[in-house]
Enzyme design. Structure first.
Site, PDB file in Angstrom:
ATOM      1  N   GLU A   1       0.806  -1.221   0.000  1.00 35.86           N
ATOM      2  CA  GLU A   1       0.000   0.000   0.000  1.00 35.86           C
ATOM      3  C   GLU A   1       0.838   1.270   0.000  1.00 35.86           C
ATOM      4  O   GLU A   1       0.484   2.248  -0.655  1.00 35.86           O
ATOM      5  CB  GLU A   1      -0.934  -0.006   1.218  1.00 35.86           C
ATOM      6  CG  GLU A   1      -2.172   0.880   1.057  1.00 35.86           C
ATOM      7  CD  GLU A   1      -1.926   2.353   1.313  1.00 35.86           C
ATOM      8  OE1 GLU A   1      -2.696   3.190   0.804  1.00 35.86           O
ATOM      9  OE2 GLU A   1      -0.960   2.690   2.025  1.00 35.86           O
TER      10      GLU A   1
ATOM     11  N   HIS B   1      -0.517   0.719   7.276  1.00 34.07           N
ATOM     12  CA  HIS B   1      -1.126   1.542   6.222  1.00 34.07           C
ATOM     13  C   HIS B   1      -0.034   2.466   5.678  1.00 34.07           C
ATOM     14  O   HIS B   1       0.946   2.004   5.109  1.00 34.07           O
ATOM     15  CB  HIS B   1      -2.310   2.304   6.822  1.00 34.07           C
ATOM     16  CG  HIS B   1      -3.300   2.806   5.829  1.00 34.07           C
ATOM     17  ND1 HIS B   1      -4.567   3.239   6.177  1.00 34.07           N
ATOM     18  CD2 HIS B   1      -3.236   2.972   4.492  1.00 34.07           C
ATOM     19  CE1 HIS B   1      -5.224   3.625   5.107  1.00 34.07           C
ATOM     20  NE2 HIS B   1      -4.419   3.488   4.068  1.00 34.07           N
TER      21      HIS B   1
ATOM     22  N   HIS C   1      -3.495  -0.049  12.143  1.00 34.32           N
ATOM     23  CA  HIS C   1      -4.919  -0.167  12.468  1.00 34.32           C
ATOM     24  C   HIS C   1      -5.182  -1.470  13.217  1.00 34.32           C
ATOM     25  O   HIS C   1      -5.873  -2.372  12.703  1.00 34.32           O
ATOM     26  CB  HIS C   1      -5.760  -0.118  11.198  1.00 34.32           C
ATOM     27  CG  HIS C   1      -5.614   1.133  10.407  1.00 34.32           C
ATOM     28  ND1 HIS C   1      -5.953   2.376  10.884  1.00 34.32           N
ATOM     29  CD2 HIS C   1      -5.121   1.340   9.148  1.00 34.32           C
ATOM     30  CE1 HIS C   1      -5.709   3.283   9.965  1.00 34.32           C
ATOM     31  NE2 HIS C   1      -5.195   2.687   8.907  1.00 34.32           N
TER      32      HIS C   1
ATOM     33  N   ASN D   1      -4.688   7.831   7.676  1.00 32.12           N
ATOM     34  CA  ASN D   1      -4.358   7.204   6.404  1.00 32.12           C
ATOM     35  C   ASN D   1      -2.859   7.224   6.139  1.00 32.12           C
ATOM     36  O   ASN D   1      -2.245   6.195   5.905  1.00 32.12           O
ATOM     37  CB  ASN D   1      -5.119   7.900   5.268  1.00 32.12           C
ATOM     38  CG  ASN D   1      -4.990   7.204   3.933  1.00 32.12           C
ATOM     39  OD1 ASN D   1      -3.915   7.118   3.363  1.00 32.12           O
ATOM     40  ND2 ASN D   1      -6.097   6.686   3.425  1.00 32.12           N
TER      41      ASN D   1
ATOM     42  N   ASN E   1      -5.925  11.761   1.880  1.00 29.32           N
ATOM     43  CA  ASN E   1      -5.247  10.482   1.680  1.00 29.32           C
ATOM     44  C   ASN E   1      -3.739  10.651   1.789  1.00 29.32           C
ATOM     45  O   ASN E   1      -3.218  10.942   2.847  1.00 29.32           O
ATOM     46  CB  ASN E   1      -5.678   9.897   0.335  1.00 29.32           C
ATOM     47  CG  ASN E   1      -5.455   8.417   0.231  1.00 29.32           C
ATOM     48  OD1 ASN E   1      -4.358   7.928   0.456  1.00 29.32           O
ATOM     49  ND2 ASN E   1      -6.482   7.667  -0.128  1.00 29.32           N
TER      50      ASN E   1
ATOM     51  N   ASP F   1      -4.095   8.519  -4.794  1.00 27.52           N
ATOM     52  CA  ASP F   1      -3.905   7.828  -3.519  1.00 27.52           C
ATOM     53  C   ASP F   1      -2.638   8.367  -2.836  1.00 27.52           C
ATOM     54  O   ASP F   1      -2.625   9.497  -2.358  1.00 27.52           O
ATOM     55  CB  ASP F   1      -3.834   6.315  -3.755  1.00 27.52           C
ATOM     56  CG  ASP F   1      -4.139   5.496  -2.510  1.00 27.52           C
ATOM     57  OD1 ASP F   1      -3.683   5.882  -1.418  1.00 27.52           O
ATOM     58  OD2 ASP F   1      -4.820   4.463  -2.619  1.00 27.52           O
ATOM     59  N   ASN F   2      -1.567   7.612  -2.815  1.00 34.12           N
ATOM     60  CA  ASN F   2      -0.349   8.071  -2.140  1.00 34.12           C
ATOM     61  C   ASN F   2       0.541   8.882  -3.070  1.00 34.12           C
ATOM     62  O   ASN F   2       0.554   8.683  -4.288  1.00 34.12           O
ATOM     63  CB  ASN F   2       0.432   6.869  -1.595  1.00 34.12           C
ATOM     64  CG  ASN F   2      -0.237   6.280  -0.373  1.00 34.12           C
ATOM     65  OD1 ASN F   2      -0.699   6.999   0.506  1.00 34.12           O
ATOM     66  ND2 ASN F   2      -0.311   4.964  -0.318  1.00 34.12           N
TER      67      ASN F   2
END
Length: 353
Positions: free
Chosen positions: A53, A114, A133, A167, A222, A267-268
């Site tokens: 991720e 994450h 998480h 996040n 994000n 996203d990232n």
């Protein structure tokens, strides 16, 4: 009379939700097909099967990769397996991944990594900060990286009432960072929040002496990263399909400078330290991510943004694929002509540029 009022309010509420659901479907690029942009000299990274991720790369070329994320509403191919941190030496001719061992005393069974961030101290000690998480809560874990042993020594768990639904993270100093909150609600209402497009998420600043919200009004805050000169912060709002550029002040407050609007779900973010280019892992059709179908999987897309601080930044699609190779790209990081593309829940791709 009372029943009529209740029924009227219920009808209005349902109509509003239905209207927002239609807009959400349109906004989600539900019918967008990916136009392939292929790169030569790419191959899947052996040993990563359950996600990559987020990726952060040291100046030495050692890449940290978070894997095994369990996230509400997202596919997960190994729900009973704990998450891992992998390492990959991009200086090698044929880089391979290795899972880093984690010191005893840390709850490895509930590890659910994450976003990640790196801090290098004055004595060159490397610290890895991991958004975790456990049991679907949110903490930030601080590890010391032992390069010779290829291991992580757990030092501290950070918790705070504002550190909810975290996040991503960008580390500024010892126990000092910016973090994004991607949902206001942390229960079943989070889905309604996304559909209603409430814009209640934010960026916060954390230090042992002060914790505060420094930017708000995001639909789904994000990925977050910092410019090479440490003067600017870049924040991805995935559901609004844009990147916010913000200036850092001496008290760590942020001033919005501009928003770069895109046609893909960002996203990232990562920054090439040599050029300042921003590399973005994207979801071209996020509906396929939410409603996963192995027969019609979510595609992948990577953007390269040059001259992001100018009035006319150049946005290039560096990679795009319909999901037959790589599903659900979430991050892209570069190091000296080498590109690593990670995914929310699937594999990782290594390319030579």
């Amino acid at each position: 009379m009372g029943k009529l009022v209740v029924l009227t309010l219920l009808g209005v509420g349902l109509a509003l939700i239905a209207e927002r659901l239609v807009k959400f479907t349109q906004k989600s690029n539900a019918f967008r097909e990916v136009e392939p942009v292929e790169r030569h000299n790419c191959h899947l990274v052996e040993g990563i099967e359950y996600g990559s991720e987020d990726i952060d790369i040291l100046p030495s070329g050692l890449a940290f990769i978070s894997s095994g994320l369990k996230y509400p509403g997202m596919p997960c191919f190994a729900p009973d397996e704990p998450g891992q941190i992998f390492m990959m030496d991009l200086n090698e001719q044929n880089p391979r991944v290795q899972a880093l061992t984690i010191s005893d005393g840390f709850d490895k069974a509930s590890f659910n990594p994450h976003g990640i961030g790196i801090f290098i101290d004055k004595d060159h000690t490397v610290y890895l900060y991991v958004v975790n998480h456990p049991h679907m809560e949110s903490t930030v874990e601080i590890f010391k990286f032992e390069e010779q042993q290829r291991s992580l020594v757990h030092l501290k768990t950070i918790e705070h009432e504002l550190l909810k639904s975290v996040n991503d993270i960008v580390v500024l100093g010892p126990e000092q960072f910016y973090a994004t909150r991607d949902h206001y609600f942390t229960n079943f209402l989070s889905l309604l929040e996304t559909i209603m497009d409430l814009h209640w998420t934010y960026v916060l600043f954390y230090s042992p002496r002060e914790v505060k919200v420094v930017a708000k009004g995001f639909s789904f805050a994000n990925g977050i990263t910092i410019s090479p000169d440490k003067k600017y912060i870049y924040v991805a709002d995935v559901m609004d399909k844009n990147i916010h550029v913000m200036q850092i002040h001496g008290n760590w407050d942020l001033t919005p400078l501009k928003v770069i609007q895109l046609d893909t779900f960002v996203d990232n973010l990562s920054v090439d330290p040599d050029t300042g280019d921003v590399w973005v892992g994207c979801h071209p059709n996020i509906m396929k991510l939410f409603l996963y179908n192995p027969e019609d999987p979510p595609g992948s897309e990577v953007l390269q943004i040059q001259n992001i601080l100018t009035e006319d930044p150049k946005v290039t699609v560096a990679y795009a694929e319909n999901g037959t190779v790589l599903q659900g790209s979430s991050v892209a990081s570069v190091y000296k002509g080498k590109l690593l593309i990670g995914t929310v829940f699937q594999k990782a791709l290594y390319c030579e540029l």
